[in-house]
Structures are given as C-alpha cells and as structure tokens.
Design a protein around this motif. Structure first.
Motif, PDB file in Angstrom:
ATOM      1  N   LYS A   1       7.081   3.481   0.858  1.00 46.26           N
ATOM      2  CA  LYS A   1       7.575   4.652   0.165  1.00 46.26           C
ATOM      3  C   LYS A   1       6.445   5.459  -0.438  1.00 46.26           C
ATOM      4  O   LYS A   1       6.595   6.627  -0.756  1.00 46.26           O
ATOM      5  CB  LYS A   1       8.519   4.214  -0.976  1.00 46.26           C
ATOM      6  CG  LYS A   1       9.672   3.361  -0.566  1.00 46.26           C
ATOM      7  CD  LYS A   1      10.383   2.868  -1.888  1.00 46.26           C
ATOM      8  CE  LYS A   1      11.391   1.802  -1.569  1.00 46.26           C
ATOM      9  NZ  LYS A   1      11.890   1.121  -2.770  1.00 46.26           N
ATOM     10  N   GLY A   2       5.333   4.803  -0.684  1.00 50.18           N
ATOM     11  CA  GLY A   2       4.245   5.371  -1.493  1.00 50.18           C
ATOM     12  C   GLY A   2       3.749   6.752  -1.110  1.00 50.18           C
ATOM     13  O   GLY A   2       3.346   7.528  -1.971  1.00 50.18           O
ATOM     14  N   ALA A   3       3.767   7.074   0.207  1.00 45.60           N
ATOM     15  CA  ALA A   3       3.167   8.342   0.641  1.00 45.60           C
ATOM     16  C   ALA A   3       4.129   9.526   0.566  1.00 45.60           C
ATOM     17  O   ALA A   3       3.749  10.650   0.877  1.00 45.60           O
ATOM     18  CB  ALA A   3       2.622   8.204   2.068  1.00 45.60           C
TER      19      ALA A   3
ATOM     20  N   GLU B   1      -0.737   8.111   4.701  1.00 51.17           N
ATOM     21  CA  GLU B   1      -0.536   6.954   3.819  1.00 51.17           C
ATOM     22  C   GLU B   1      -1.070   7.271   2.425  1.00 51.17           C
ATOM     23  O   GLU B   1      -1.939   8.136   2.258  1.00 51.17           O
ATOM     24  CB  GLU B   1      -1.236   5.742   4.464  1.00 51.17           C
ATOM     25  CG  GLU B   1      -1.382   4.498   3.627  1.00 51.17           C
ATOM     26  CD  GLU B   1      -0.091   3.809   3.226  1.00 51.17           C
ATOM     27  OE1 GLU B   1       0.828   4.510   2.749  1.00 51.17           O
ATOM     28  OE2 GLU B   1      -0.020   2.564   3.336  1.00 51.17           O
ATOM     29  N   ASP B   2      -0.550   6.567   1.443  1.00 49.36           N
ATOM     30  CA  ASP B   2      -0.970   6.825   0.068  1.00 49.36           C
ATOM     31  C   ASP B   2      -2.357   6.295  -0.260  1.00 49.36           C
ATOM     32  O   ASP B   2      -3.195   7.000  -0.803  1.00 49.36           O
ATOM     33  CB  ASP B   2       0.075   6.276  -0.934  1.00 49.36           C
ATOM     34  CG  ASP B   2       0.412   4.792  -0.721  1.00 49.36           C
ATOM     35  OD1 ASP B   2      -0.164   4.153   0.179  1.00 49.36           O
ATOM     36  OD2 ASP B   2       1.267   4.280  -1.473  1.00 49.36           O
ATOM     37  N   ILE B   3      -2.584   5.016   0.072  1.00 50.79           N
ATOM     38  CA  ILE B   3      -3.830   4.393  -0.390  1.00 50.79           C
ATOM     39  C   ILE B   3      -4.282   3.300   0.564  1.00 50.79           C
ATOM     40  O   ILE B   3      -3.450   2.628   1.170  1.00 50.79           O
ATOM     41  CB  ILE B   3      -3.623   3.829  -1.823  1.00 50.79           C
ATOM     42  CG1 ILE B   3      -4.921   3.317  -2.443  1.00 50.79           C
ATOM     43  CG2 ILE B   3      -2.536   2.770  -1.886  1.00 50.79           C
ATOM     44  CD1 ILE B   3      -4.840   3.133  -3.967  1.00 50.79           C
TER      45      ILE B   3
ATOM     46  N   LEU C   1       3.002   6.582  -5.865  1.00 56.12           N
ATOM     47  CA  LEU C   1       2.575   5.176  -5.928  1.00 56.12           C
ATOM     48  C   LEU C   1       3.265   4.438  -7.068  1.00 56.12           C
ATOM     49  O   LEU C   1       3.484   5.012  -8.136  1.00 56.12           O
ATOM     50  CB  LEU C   1       1.051   5.087  -6.116  1.00 56.12           C
ATOM     51  CG  LEU C   1       0.245   5.478  -4.884  1.00 56.12           C
ATOM     52  CD1 LEU C   1      -0.424   6.803  -5.106  1.00 56.12           C
ATOM     53  CD2 LEU C   1      -0.776   4.418  -4.557  1.00 56.12           C
ATOM     54  N   ASP C   2       3.549   3.181  -6.799  1.00 52.87           N
ATOM     55  CA  ASP C   2       4.327   2.405  -7.775  1.00 52.87           C
ATOM     56  C   ASP C   2       3.607   1.169  -8.267  1.00 52.87           C
ATOM     57  O   ASP C   2       2.633   0.712  -7.678  1.00 52.87           O
ATOM     58  CB  ASP C   2       5.631   1.955  -7.114  1.00 52.87           C
ATOM     59  CG  ASP C   2       5.393   0.822  -6.109  1.00 52.87           C
ATOM     60  OD1 ASP C   2       4.560   1.019  -5.202  1.00 52.87           O
ATOM     61  OD2 ASP C   2       5.997  -0.244  -6.256  1.00 52.87           O
ATOM     62  N   ALA C   3       4.147   0.631  -9.357  1.00 54.94           N
ATOM     63  CA  ALA C   3       3.876  -0.739  -9.776  1.00 54.94           C
ATOM     64  C   ALA C   3       5.273  -1.328  -9.947  1.00 54.94           C
ATOM     65  O   ALA C   3       6.042  -0.837 -10.783  1.00 54.94           O
ATOM     66  CB  ALA C   3       3.109  -0.775 -11.083  1.00 54.94           C
TER      67      ALA C   3
HETATM   68 MG    MG Z   1       3.289   0.902  -1.189  1.00 53.76          MG
END
Ligand code: MG
Ligand code: IMP
Length: 177
Positions: free
Chosen positions: A46-48, A102-104, A161-163
């Motif tokens: 989901k991050g991106a 992508e996010d990271i 981005l999540d935690a």
């Molecule tokens: Mg992720």
C-alpha cells in the motif's frame, strides 16, 4: 502529530515528485511515440499509493496504471525477508513499457522479488521509480532508475508509509520519536 518529527516537508516532496514526473515524461516521449506503446505504471500497495497518485499526474504521456500488492514486513518493523504477492495486477505487461513505483527501498529484497516476477512476463522495458532509498552505500541488487530522496537508516512514516498501518495519511515524511 506529536510523536512524529518532520524529515521531508510536503513542499519539498511536491517539488521533487514534479521533477521525477517531468524526467519520466522526457525519457519516455520517444518510447511512447514510436512504436505506439503506452506506458504501464504499477504502484506497489500500500505504501506507494500517495506517491503514485501524485507522480502520475506529472507524467504528460498516455499511460495506463495498475497496482501490485506485496507484503514482506507484516506488522513488524523488521523485514521477514519473505515477500509474497497479496494482490496481482490484471494488466498484461508483455511487450509494454513498465514503470514500477515503490515507496522505499531498504534491503532491496521486496523489489528484487517484484522485478523477477515482472521480468518473467517479458515487458518491452522495466524501470523502477522509488521515492526513498535508505542506507546508501549498501550494495543493492536492483537498479533504481528514478529516485526521490536518499535518507539515513531510519524508520520513516507518512506520505503513504506506515508503521503497523498507521500514519499513511500524514502529508509529509517523518520519523517516529
Ligand atoms: Mg509497505
Ligand atoms: P526492503 O525489502 O528491505 O527493501 O523493504 C522495502 C519494503 O519495506 C517497502 O515496500 C516498505 O513498504 C517497507 N519499509 C522499509 N522501510 C520502511 C520504513 O522506514 N517505513 C515504512 N515502511 C518501510
């Protein structure tokens, strides 16, 4: 939010994302025109999703989009090192120009897995656009074609981005304090 310290502000992100979109537009102008193949942008869930939504609006070329879901971290802050596809794109990418967004990238395990998965479908070309890269200096097995920012080895949240699924809605990138 008082448990997050801003690392990259909303304004700085917006400027960089615009520049990435303009660079992609420039690089793909010829490709997209002859032969007439549209670009397929694939966002990694989901991050991106926030980065992806902003980026595609700065790509001034015909494109289609899709998503791929991949999980490697679960709800832990440490990598389990075993990515799995949790959502498969429905787009056929064979003979298409594909950009994976992508996010990271940290260890590169997630992207290495994804690239192998997509390469097997024989796209005309396959490039990577990543918002953040951690720990520069560590060798990566994947080539990042477009990069937003290099950051220190910190756990970051926000801008998608999540935690443990929280903080995705922050408009900036921050670190947990
Ligand atoms: Mg992720
Ligand atoms: P890699 O496989 O070690 O390169 O990790 C990349 C994946 O882990 C990305 O898809 C991210 O979703 C997640 N990830 C890595 N670092 C962070 C972080 O600092 N914050 C949030 N997610 C992260």
């Amino acid at each position: 939010m008082n448990d997050v310290k801003v690392l990259i502000s909303e304004q700085v992100i917006a400027k960089r994302v615009k520049a990435l979109g303009e660079q992609i537009t420039k690089d793909y102008e010829t490709k997209a025109a002859k032969p007439p193949k549209p670009i397929v942008c694939i966002g990694v869930l989901k991050g991106a999703f926030v980065f992806f939504a902003d980026l595609i609006r700065h790509i001034e070329l015909p494109l289609t989009l899709d998503f791929v879901g991949v999980s490697s971290y679960g709800n832990n802050l440490a990598s389990s090192q075993k990515p799995t596809i949790t959502f498969a794109p429905s787009t056929t990418i064979t003979n298409q120009h594909v950009i994976v967004v992508e996010d990271i990238v940290d260890t590169g395990i997630t992207l290495e897995f994804l690239l192998k998965h997509f390469k097997a479908q024989k796209p005309a070309s396959l490039k990577l656009c990543i918002l953040l890269r951690k720990d520069l200096g560590k060798p990566l097995k994947v080539k990042v074609d477009y990069l937003g920012f290099e950051i220190d080895n910190l756990f970051v949240v926000g801008y998608g981005l999540d935690a443990a699924e929280r903080y995705r809605n922050l408009p900036y990138i921050g670190k947990l304090t």
